[in-house]
Motif scaffolding. Structure first.
Motif, mmCIF file in Angstrom:
data_model
loop_
_atom_site.group_PDB
_atom_site.id
_atom_site.type_symbol
_atom_site.label_atom_id
_atom_site.label_comp_id
_atom_site.label_asym_id
_atom_site.label_seq_id
_atom_site.Cartn_x
_atom_site.Cartn_y
_atom_site.Cartn_z
ATOM 1 N N LEU A 39 9.328 26.555 -12.644
ATOM 2 C CA LEU A 39 7.957 26.418 -11.852
ATOM 3 C C LEU A 39 6.979 25.670 -12.514
ATOM 4 O O LEU A 39 6.325 24.827 -12.187
ATOM 5 N N ALA A 40 6.931 25.640 -14.067
ATOM 6 C CA ALA A 40 6.005 24.974 -14.790
ATOM 7 C C ALA A 40 6.349 23.557 -14.815
ATOM 8 O O ALA A 40 5.484 22.652 -14.590
ATOM 9 N N ALA A 41 7.760 23.116 -14.702
ATOM 10 C CA ALA A 41 7.999 21.572 -14.367
ATOM 11 C C ALA A 41 7.793 20.994 -13.150
ATOM 12 O O ALA A 41 7.178 20.013 -12.996
ATOM 13 N N ILE A 42 7.916 22.076 -12.286
ATOM 14 C CA ILE A 42 7.293 21.669 -10.704
ATOM 15 C C ILE A 42 5.865 21.228 -10.770
ATOM 16 O O ILE A 42 5.608 20.224 -10.129
ATOM 17 N N LEU A 43 5.214 22.389 -11.180
ATOM 18 C CA LEU A 43 3.861 22.130 -10.999
ATOM 19 C C LEU A 43 3.088 21.003 -12.094
ATOM 20 O O LEU A 43 2.212 20.044 -11.579
ATOM 21 N N LEU A 44 3.810 20.864 -13.027
ATOM 22 C CA LEU A 44 3.222 19.552 -13.894
ATOM 23 C C LEU A 44 3.799 18.235 -13.461
ATOM 24 O O LEU A 44 3.225 17.415 -13.098
ATOM 25 N N GLY A 45 5.016 18.316 -12.964
ATOM 26 C CA GLY A 45 5.498 16.827 -12.189
ATOM 27 C C GLY A 45 4.779 16.732 -10.942
ATOM 28 O O GLY A 45 4.344 15.617 -10.426
ATOM 29 N N HIS B 55 16.463 25.456 -14.356
ATOM 30 C CA HIS B 55 15.461 24.680 -14.754
ATOM 31 C C HIS B 55 15.864 23.215 -15.328
ATOM 32 O O HIS B 55 15.235 22.053 -14.957
ATOM 33 N N TRP B 56 17.121 23.008 -15.795
ATOM 34 C CA TRP B 56 17.427 21.944 -16.208
ATOM 35 C C TRP B 56 18.023 20.742 -14.930
ATOM 36 O O TRP B 56 17.323 19.621 -14.944
ATOM 37 N N VAL B 57 18.317 21.566 -13.986
ATOM 38 C CA VAL B 57 18.569 20.831 -12.517
ATOM 39 C C VAL B 57 17.363 20.157 -12.370
ATOM 40 O O VAL B 57 17.154 19.142 -11.543
ATOM 41 N N THR B 58 16.353 21.164 -12.067
ATOM 42 C CA THR B 58 15.126 20.670 -11.691
ATOM 43 C C THR B 58 14.548 19.664 -12.365
ATOM 44 O O THR B 58 13.822 18.613 -11.934
ATOM 45 N N ALA B 59 14.580 19.631 -13.706
ATOM 46 C CA ALA B 59 13.882 18.447 -14.718
ATOM 47 C C ALA B 59 14.671 17.304 -14.198
ATOM 48 O O ALA B 59 14.356 16.246 -14.244
ATOM 49 N N ALA B 60 16.080 17.269 -14.200
ATOM 50 C CA ALA B 60 17.016 16.229 -13.704
ATOM 51 C C ALA B 60 16.258 15.468 -12.292
ATOM 52 O O ALA B 60 16.535 14.322 -12.215
ATOM 53 N N LEU B 61 16.323 16.445 -11.372
ATOM 54 C CA LEU B 61 15.632 15.634 -9.954
ATOM 55 C C LEU B 61 14.451 15.425 -10.370
ATOM 56 O O LEU B 61 14.138 14.246 -9.659
ATOM 57 N N MET B 62 13.421 15.709 -10.933
ATOM 58 C CA MET B 62 12.074 15.266 -11.209
ATOM 59 C C MET B 62 12.329 13.837 -11.939
ATOM 60 O O MET B 62 11.553 12.933 -11.625
#
Length: 264
Positions: free
Chosen positions: A208-214, A15-22
């Motif tokens: 998943l939530a961060a990916i959908l929102l981003g 989750h943290w890595v995904t948010a950082a990549l976003m």
């Protein structure tokens, strides 16, 4: 085979890595003209999300890879700032969504709201970080995101309909998943097996939530950029047609010969 604890920790890291990549992706958004005015809001929102989960990511990495602890004082500071950071994420996403829906919020007012949220979040974190963070986020996230989604849907007309509806859907899903995992970790509403499964999968669910929102934000930004480019092209062609029609009228109305000269 990983045990249940490392599985949950890997989810937190993902989750943290995904948010950082976003966040890195959102830094590239200045190329898209229509959202330059609120670029800092989108970017700072994801920076706040990354900062808000920094303590969990460091703790998870230390437990998984058996790294030595970074020290109690540092972890205490990180755990203290996670509440104002997450509150800033919710506030900034809400303001950016309202701007996208046509409710103009000036940059000065956005900065004032952000500073207010930081101060309030810090005070709440110092008072009772663990309990208040769950309560504040559990109430604020769905309330603000659902209201913003309704305003986005109400403003979704014409060529922007798909982009605004996607952003509204992304905000609703993010709020629902966030609330679900907070409730699961807070209240024992399910059986122990279901509660454990949801807790272990909370990191992946928030990913998943961060990916959908981003992704919904990216769709809106790109769509508005394409629409702006198309509108600029139509305006240019209209100006050319108007100029040509004016020249044609001048030539047709002239009673004498018209001479033109080139620079040479």
């Amino acid at each position: 085979m990983l045990t249940s604890a490392p599985i949950g920790l890997v989810g937190i890291l993902v989750h943290w890595v995904t948010a950082a990549l976003m966040l890195l992706f959102f830094v590239q958004l200045p190329r898209y003209g229509p959202h330059r005015a609120q670029l800092w809001t989108w970017t700072c929102a994801w920076a706040a999300l990354v900062l808000g989960h920094l303590g969990e990511a460091i703790s998870a990495a230390g437990l998984i890879f058996r790294n030595p602890a970074l020290g109690a004082p540092l972890l205490q500071v990180i755990n203290t700032i996670h509440l104002p950071a997450r509150m800033c994420f919710v506030a900034m996403i809400t303001m950016a969504a309202l701007n996208a829906a046509g409710r103009s919020i000036s940059g000065t007012r956005q900065r004032q709201v952000t500073m207010f949220v930081i101060v309030v979040g810090t005070l709440l974190a110092l008072a009772d970080e663990a309990g208040l963070s769950r309560t504040v986020l559990l109430l604020a996230t769905p309330m603000l995101f659902f209201v913003s989604a309704l305003l986005l849907i109400a403003a979704a007309r014409g060529e922007r309909e798909r982009g605004l509806n996607n952003l509204a859907l992304g905000m609703v899903l993010f709020a629902m998943l966030t609330t679900t995992f907070q409730v699961v970790n807070w209240l024992d509403l399910f059986g122990p097996g279901t509660t454990l499964l949801l807790s272990l999968g909370s990191g992946y669910g928030m990913t998943l939530a961060a990916i959908l929102l981003g992704g919904s934000v990216v769709v809106l930004v790109v769509q508005d950029s394409v629409l702006q480019a198309a509108q600029a092209r139509e305006d240019h062609l209209r100006d050319i047609a108007t100029s040509e029609a004016r020249l044609k009228r001048i030539i047709e109305a002239a009673g004498e010969a018209i001479l033109t000269f080139a620079p040479d």
